[in-house]
Design an enzyme around this catalytic site. Structure first.
Site, PDB file in Angstrom:
ATOM      1  N   ARG A 228       2.438  35.381 -14.010  1.00  8.81           N
ATOM      2  CA  ARG A 228       2.057  36.757 -13.697  1.00  8.81           C
ATOM      3  C   ARG A 228       2.881  37.406 -12.591  1.00  8.81           C
ATOM      4  O   ARG A 228       3.321  38.550 -12.740  1.00  8.81           O
ATOM      5  CB  ARG A 228       0.552  36.840 -13.397  1.00  8.81           C
ATOM      6  CG  ARG A 228      -0.327  36.386 -14.565  1.00  8.81           C
ATOM      7  CD  ARG A 228       0.047  37.118 -15.847  1.00  8.81           C
ATOM      8  NE  ARG A 228      -0.809  36.785 -16.984  1.00  8.81           N
ATOM      9  CZ  ARG A 228      -0.378  36.275 -18.128  1.00  8.81           C
ATOM     10  NH1 ARG A 228       0.902  36.005 -18.303  1.00  8.81           N
ATOM     11  NH2 ARG A 228      -1.215  36.046 -19.120  1.00  8.81           N
TER      12      ARG A 228
ATOM     13  N   SER B 187      -8.947  33.353 -27.824  1.00  4.87           N
ATOM     14  CA  SER B 187      -8.043  34.126 -26.985  1.00  4.87           C
ATOM     15  C   SER B 187      -7.034  33.141 -26.402  1.00  4.87           C
ATOM     16  O   SER B 187      -7.415  32.175 -25.731  1.00  4.87           O
ATOM     17  CB  SER B 187      -8.844  34.816 -25.883  1.00  4.87           C
ATOM     18  OG  SER B 187      -7.981  35.218 -24.852  1.00  4.87           O
TER      19      SER B 187
ATOM     20  N   ASP C 192      -6.000  37.576 -14.568  1.00  7.66           N
ATOM     21  CA  ASP C 192      -4.666  38.154 -14.703  1.00  7.66           C
ATOM     22  C   ASP C 192      -4.578  39.558 -14.095  1.00  7.66           C
ATOM     23  O   ASP C 192      -3.574  39.921 -13.485  1.00  7.66           O
ATOM     24  CB  ASP C 192      -4.242  38.161 -16.172  1.00  7.66           C
ATOM     25  CG  ASP C 192      -3.972  36.750 -16.684  1.00  7.66           C
ATOM     26  OD1 ASP C 192      -3.496  35.921 -15.890  1.00  7.66           O
ATOM     27  OD2 ASP C 192      -4.244  36.474 -17.869  1.00  7.66           O
TER      28      ASP C 192
ATOM     29  N   ASP D  80      -4.523  45.028 -28.052  1.00  8.80           N
ATOM     30  CA  ASP D  80      -4.915  45.697 -26.807  1.00  8.80           C
ATOM     31  C   ASP D  80      -3.743  46.402 -26.136  1.00  8.80           C
ATOM     32  O   ASP D  80      -3.827  47.584 -25.807  1.00  8.80           O
ATOM     33  CB  ASP D  80      -5.544  44.698 -25.834  1.00  8.80           C
ATOM     34  CG  ASP D  80      -6.973  44.359 -26.234  1.00  8.80           C
ATOM     35  OD1 ASP D  80      -7.770  45.291 -26.414  1.00  8.80           O
ATOM     36  OD2 ASP D  80      -7.271  43.159 -26.380  1.00  8.80           O
TER      37      ASP D  80
HETATM   38  N1  ARG Z   1      -8.021  30.945 -17.005  1.00 12.26           N
HETATM   39  C1  ARG Z   1      -6.593  30.816 -17.000  1.00 12.26           C
HETATM   40  C2  ARG Z   1      -6.033  31.485 -15.770  1.00 12.26           C
HETATM   41  O1  ARG Z   1      -6.695  32.247 -15.162  1.00 12.26           O
HETATM   42  C3  ARG Z   1      -5.990  31.336 -18.268  1.00 12.26           C
HETATM   43  C4  ARG Z   1      -5.990  32.820 -18.439  1.00 12.26           C
HETATM   44  C5  ARG Z   1      -5.438  33.193 -19.765  1.00 12.26           C
HETATM   45  N2  ARG Z   1      -5.099  34.585 -19.807  1.00 12.26           N
HETATM   46  C6  ARG Z   1      -5.235  35.336 -20.886  1.00 12.26           C
HETATM   47  N3  ARG Z   1      -4.936  36.606 -20.764  1.00 12.26           N
HETATM   48  N4  ARG Z   1      -5.678  34.849 -22.015  1.00 12.26           N
HETATM   49  O2  ARG Z   1      -4.941  31.225 -15.391  1.00 12.26           O
END
Ligand code: ARG
Length: 403
Positions: free
Chosen positions: A97, A177, A126, A16
């Site tokens: 992040r 993922s 994110d 991506d």
């Molecule tokens: N649900 C978790 C969070 O919001 C994990 C997110 C994982 N991010 C990803 N791009 N796979 O912190």
């Protein structure tokens, strides 16, 4: 808003974010894309990732080691805050992040870019964290989010990449993922989307299964100074080494797995698997040393604020005013949080078995004891209870419903 000329893209090396490069150049007319790949202790080799971005058309490909600030400026505050989103998730992804966003903005300033970009989709948390953080730090920069807008399926994305010379993933891609950094892993998608299906053992990488964990329990002692973990089993460790050690110890004993239904910022319930062995161990130990060194009223107030702190960080408001104000409260409490906590690791559990604080314990043996040395004035309880119970007695005498 006008076209962006020069964009700094958060880059992971995956399909991506790789496709984002030609997409920004060809579809959105961006003149120059600079990529930035962050080392957050995920253990990837960064040199191939660096080259991959150049092959995909980046004019510059930067990599940066953010491990130390990740732990000292983000993980340690989360430990001091006992931060657990919805009472469980220690924010291992969420904490990374705002740091990546901060570095993207710094690079944009250094290189005179007018935009930053990321490859997040429109369904996750994110994107919220990146967009809000960038908006707070650099309101003048454009935020470009091609993957949120291009509307391509996974297959279409791979095909688009192939047309631009981006190799499609070599092996059959994993159905999962995964997000990974030094604080832990998050695993989603594939068979895990059925919340009633037990996660297959193959999704885990940092923690042993209960079955495979050693039969013999292991004691571990965590030392704290001003609310920060500073030692393990008496050995002083720098913050990064300490997290690594905690991960290895807890992971070996199968502690730190989570399987939960989580409420995302965008309103979706999602099924999340995490393994965050070290961070969960350290939060548990930190809660325990606080129970010994902070008074009941401060603990009660802090518990409320901890929940809010975790919500704010989860929801992308790291750089917001309320988060900053709560940080002030927490900071003020942590001066007394000194001492050590002993836990027993065994078969997926970490059980607190001891705690001590040389200078800050509020546990007073002469008050607590049932033995001869008892200094608590038992007769004082009578007057106290007379006053304490007075409103209840008055109410009961006139208004308590009779059975
Ligand atoms: N649900 C978790 C969070 O919001 C994990 C997110 C994982 N991010 C990803 N791009 N796979 O912190």
């Amino acid at each position: 808003m006008g076209r962006a000329k020069k964009a700094v893209l958060a880059y992971s090396g995956g399909v991506d974010t790789s496709v984002c490069i030609p997409y920004l150049l060809n579809e959105w007319g961006v003149e120059e894309v600079i990529t930035f790949a962050a080392d957050l202790g995920q253990g990837d080799e960064l040199e191939p990732i660096r080259r991959k971005a150049l092959d995909a058309g980046a004019s510059q490909s930067l990599v940066g080691d953010l491990i130390e600030p990740f732990i000292t400026e983000f993980a340690f505050p989360a430990i001091r805050a006992n931060a657990l989103y919805q009472g469980r998730y220690p924010l291992s992804t969420a904490l990374a992040r705002p740091l990546i966003a901060r570095r993207l903005v710094e690079i944009a300033r250094e290189l005179g870019a007018d935009a930053v970009a990321h490859g997040c989709t429109g369904k996750g948390n994110d994107q919220v964290r990146f967009d809000v953080a960038i908006g707070a730090l650099a309101p003048d920069l454009k935020v470009l989010t091609p993957a949120r807008e291009w509307g391509m399926s996974r297959e279409e994305t791979i095909a688009y990449g192939e047309r631009c010379g981006i190799p499609s993933p070599v092996s059959k891609t994993s159905p999962y993922s995964i997000d990974l950094n030094l604080l832990g892993r998050s695993i989603e998608a594939g068979p895990l989307e059925d919340p009633d299906v037990e996660p297959p053992e193959e999704v885990f990488a940092l923690t042993a299964s209960v079955e495979a964990a050693p039969d013999a329990p292991q004691l571990v002692e965590i030392g704290f100074e001003a609310g920060n973990p500073v030692s393990i089993d008496g050995e002083r460790l720098d913050p990064v080494s300490l997290i690594r050690r905690a991960n290895a110890l807890a992971g070996r004993h199968g502690f730190g797995r989570l399987d939960m239904i989580e409420d995302r910022v965008v309103g979706i319930k999602s099924r999340e698997i995490y393994e965050t062995p070290g961070l969960l161990l350290l939060i548990k130990a930190h809660q325990e040393i606080e129970s010994l060194t902070l008074g009941a009223d401060v603990l009660r107030a802090k518990r409320q604020l901890e929940m809010q702190w975790a919500d704010l960080v989860y929801q992308g408001l790291w750089f917001g005013a309320l988060k900053d104000a709560i940080d002030g409260f927490i900071e003020r409490t942590q001066g007394a949080v000194n001492g050590s906590v002993r836990l027993k690791l065994h078969k997926g559990n970490a059980t607190v078995v001891g705690r001590s604080s040389a200078g800050n314990s509020l546990y007073v043996p002469d008050m607590a004891t049932y033995d001869a040395g008892d200094q608590f004035d038992h007769r004082a309880a009578e007057g106290f209870i007379y006053v304490w119970g007075l409103p209840t007695r008055l109410w009961a005498a006139s208004q308590r419903p009779q059975p």
